[in-house]
Scaffold this motif. Structure first.
Motif, mmCIF file in Angstrom:
data_model
loop_
_atom_site.group_PDB
_atom_site.id
_atom_site.type_symbol
_atom_site.label_atom_id
_atom_site.label_comp_id
_atom_site.label_asym_id
_atom_site.label_seq_id
_atom_site.Cartn_x
_atom_site.Cartn_y
_atom_site.Cartn_z
ATOM 1 N N GLU A 329 44.448 -58.635 -17.437
ATOM 2 C CA GLU A 329 45.749 -58.054 -16.905
ATOM 3 C C GLU A 329 45.549 -56.983 -16.305
ATOM 4 O O GLU A 329 46.507 -56.254 -15.886
ATOM 5 N N LEU A 330 44.380 -56.312 -15.904
ATOM 6 C CA LEU A 330 44.161 -55.112 -15.058
ATOM 7 C C LEU A 330 44.199 -55.508 -13.575
ATOM 8 O O LEU A 330 43.595 -56.623 -13.400
ATOM 9 N N GLU A 331 44.997 -54.851 -13.053
ATOM 10 C CA GLU A 331 45.023 -54.883 -11.492
ATOM 11 C C GLU A 331 45.198 -53.648 -10.756
ATOM 12 O O GLU A 331 45.304 -52.872 -11.177
ATOM 13 N N PRO A 332 45.170 -53.963 -9.444
ATOM 14 C CA PRO A 332 45.244 -52.990 -8.476
ATOM 15 C C PRO A 332 46.545 -52.376 -8.454
ATOM 16 O O PRO A 332 47.656 -52.840 -8.516
ATOM 17 N N VAL A 333 46.677 -50.980 -8.908
ATOM 18 C CA VAL A 333 48.029 -50.099 -9.278
ATOM 19 C C VAL A 333 48.114 -49.038 -8.438
ATOM 20 O O VAL A 333 47.187 -48.133 -8.241
#
Length: 487
Positions: A329-333
């Motif tokens: 669920e982690l992604e570039p933000v």
């Protein structure tokens, strides 16, 4: 709907029929062409031999009137040529009048096309067929010393040749029929060998479409159809497993929904009890004010106890609700842009308290995380700075990259904070204990902030120096192409 086996058989039959007709026609044409070449060759030999005989006869006798001599020698020439060539011979005048023939019947009542062409100075022959015989009439003009003196005509029987041709054609026909019948039978067997499994596969797929997942195909073959059947069985087995998993998940979800409902019913009841008690005592104390000191003390103690129990209950609920975000669920933000948006939206809130907010943000700053939780992180930090800063103060926010990580700093003027209390401030319900803390504040802000930072694998620190409180947050940064933390 036409079955594929019918299409196979119709296609094979059409191919075989056309091939049979073409082959049969080609064989006939080849044989008849060969026969014509043979007839032409034999007639050429016949002409050469008879011409040599006539020239020798004229040379021996030295006649001056060749045409007269040709007529006088007609019977002798016909007999000699019949004996020498084995063909029935006839001698004609240059005008086509029969002088003599070894078998006159062979030249009467028959076609005269060859004779007419010979009168015109050409060599010609014609073939006559009936059911059992084939005969050739052959004519050519006899020329002596450049002068045409008469016509020789021959009747030759080619029945054996054409009879042999008929037998060959019959043999070819029957052999061809036999070959094509065998090929058609093989094609029929092959088409059934292919189409029967396809029919079974179609029926099985219809069964699956209607909800029957117990169907299986069993083919004892190692070709593509066998592999197709194995793949079909594997697909159905995998589909059956997936449906079983879905049903299990459905039952599990139903159970979880029931547990969740029971949980919230219990939570509602547990929360309702202390709140009802607190509200009840608070109303009674407000009505009696301070007239009954004993009741006041009793009520206040009860309110404090119930408040503590409610506080502990809420803490337990928050702990249950906390969970680390899965890695997928982690992604570039775009943390820089999110922080800028939060600062702009919080400006109205600062104006309410006659304060201001300034920021210096790298809007291209990227981090690895979840955008919603990062927004919650920034809102809580800025809100905490607004509530605990000195009156008419300016809050500053900065965001930049440092050593491959994203660095966020939230600074505000505040009253001094004891050093030993700095670490306690990140625990729930541990406010800064001073400044202009907003009424109704629960002290949960920094606890939620610490939870979000920990879930993102970052670090947070709170310091106080020179009359300013600063919260510093470090999170994993991203490069310009979003390929992960830069070390």
């Amino acid at each position: 709907m036409k079955r594929i086996s019918t299409k196979f058989l119709a296609g094979f039959f059409l191919i075989f029929l056309v091939s049979f007709l073409v082959l049969n026609s080609a064989v006939k044409e080849t044989i008849f062409t060969s026969n014509q070449e043979r007839v032409t060759s034999e007639l050429a030999d016949l002409k050469n031999n008879s011409s040599v005989y006539v020239r020798q006869a004229f040379l021996i006798n030295h006649f001056t009137n060749n045409e007269l001599y040709f007529g006088q020698m007609a019977q002798e020439m016909a007999a000699d040529l019949n004996h020498a060539t084995g063909s029935i011979a006839g001698v004609y005048t240059v005008d086509g009048e029969l002088l003599y023939a070894t078998e006159k019947s062979k030249f009467t009542g028959v076609t005269t096309s060859d004779l007419r062409r010979a009168i015109g100075g050409q060599t010609a022959y014609s073939i006559a067929y009936d059911s059992t015989r084939a005969s050739v009439l052959f004519s050519y003009p006899v020329v002596i010393d450049g002068t045409k003196v008469g016509i020789l005509r021959f009747a030759k029987d080619f029945s054996p040749l054409y009879a042999q041709t008929g037998r060959i054609l019959d043999i070819v026909f029957y052999v061809t029929v036999l070959i094509f019948a065998a090929a058609f039978l093989f094609s029929y067997v092959l088409s059934r060998h292919i189409t029967i499994p396809l029919v079974r596969l179609t029926r099985a797929s219809n069964e699956v479409k209607n909800g029957n997942l117990n169907v299986r195909l069993r083919f004892k073959r190692k070709d593509e159809i066998g592999r197709l059947a194995d793949n079909f069985n594997d697909m159905i087995a995998q589909l059956d497993r997936q449906i079983a998993i879905i049903q299990k998940d459905r039952d599990r979800l139903k159970e979880l929904n029931e547990q969740e409902k029971l949980f919230f019913d219990n939570v509602t009841h547990e929360l309702k009890t202390p709140l009802t008690s607190i509200l009840g005592y608070a109303e009674l104390i407000r009505q009696k004010e301070t007239q009954d000191r004993e009741f006041f003390e009793k009520g206040m103690n009860h309110i404090i106890q119930e408040s503590k129990r409610l506080h502990e209950m809420v803490i337990r609920l928050l702990e249950m609700a906390r969970k680390n975000p899965p890695e997928n669920e982690l992604e570039p933000v775009p943390a820089g842009r999110i922080l800028r948006d939060v600062c702009e939206s919080m400006t109205i809130r600062t104006q309410r308290y006659k304060k201001s907010i300034v920021w210096e943000i790298d809007e291209d700053l990227l981090v690895t995380g979840q955008s919603d939780r990062l927004r919650q992180l920034f809102i809580n930090l800025i809100d905490n700075a607004i509530k605990y800063s000195l009156p008419v103060s300016r809050i500053s926010v900065s965001a930049r990259e440092r050593d491959g990580r994203a660095l966020f700093v939230f600074d505000n003027p505040s009253e001094p904070i004891e050093t030993e209390r700095l670490d306690e401030l990140f625990r729930p319900f541990r406010g800064t204990g001073g400044g202009t803390r907003e009424d109704g504040s629960s002290g949960l802000g920094l606890g939620i902030v610490k939870s979000i930072v920990d879930d993102h694998g970052g670090s947070i620190a709170l310091t106080h120096a020179d009359g300013h409180t600063a919260v510093t947050v470090e999170l994993a940064g991203m490069d310009a192409e979003g390929k992960g933390e830069r070390r």
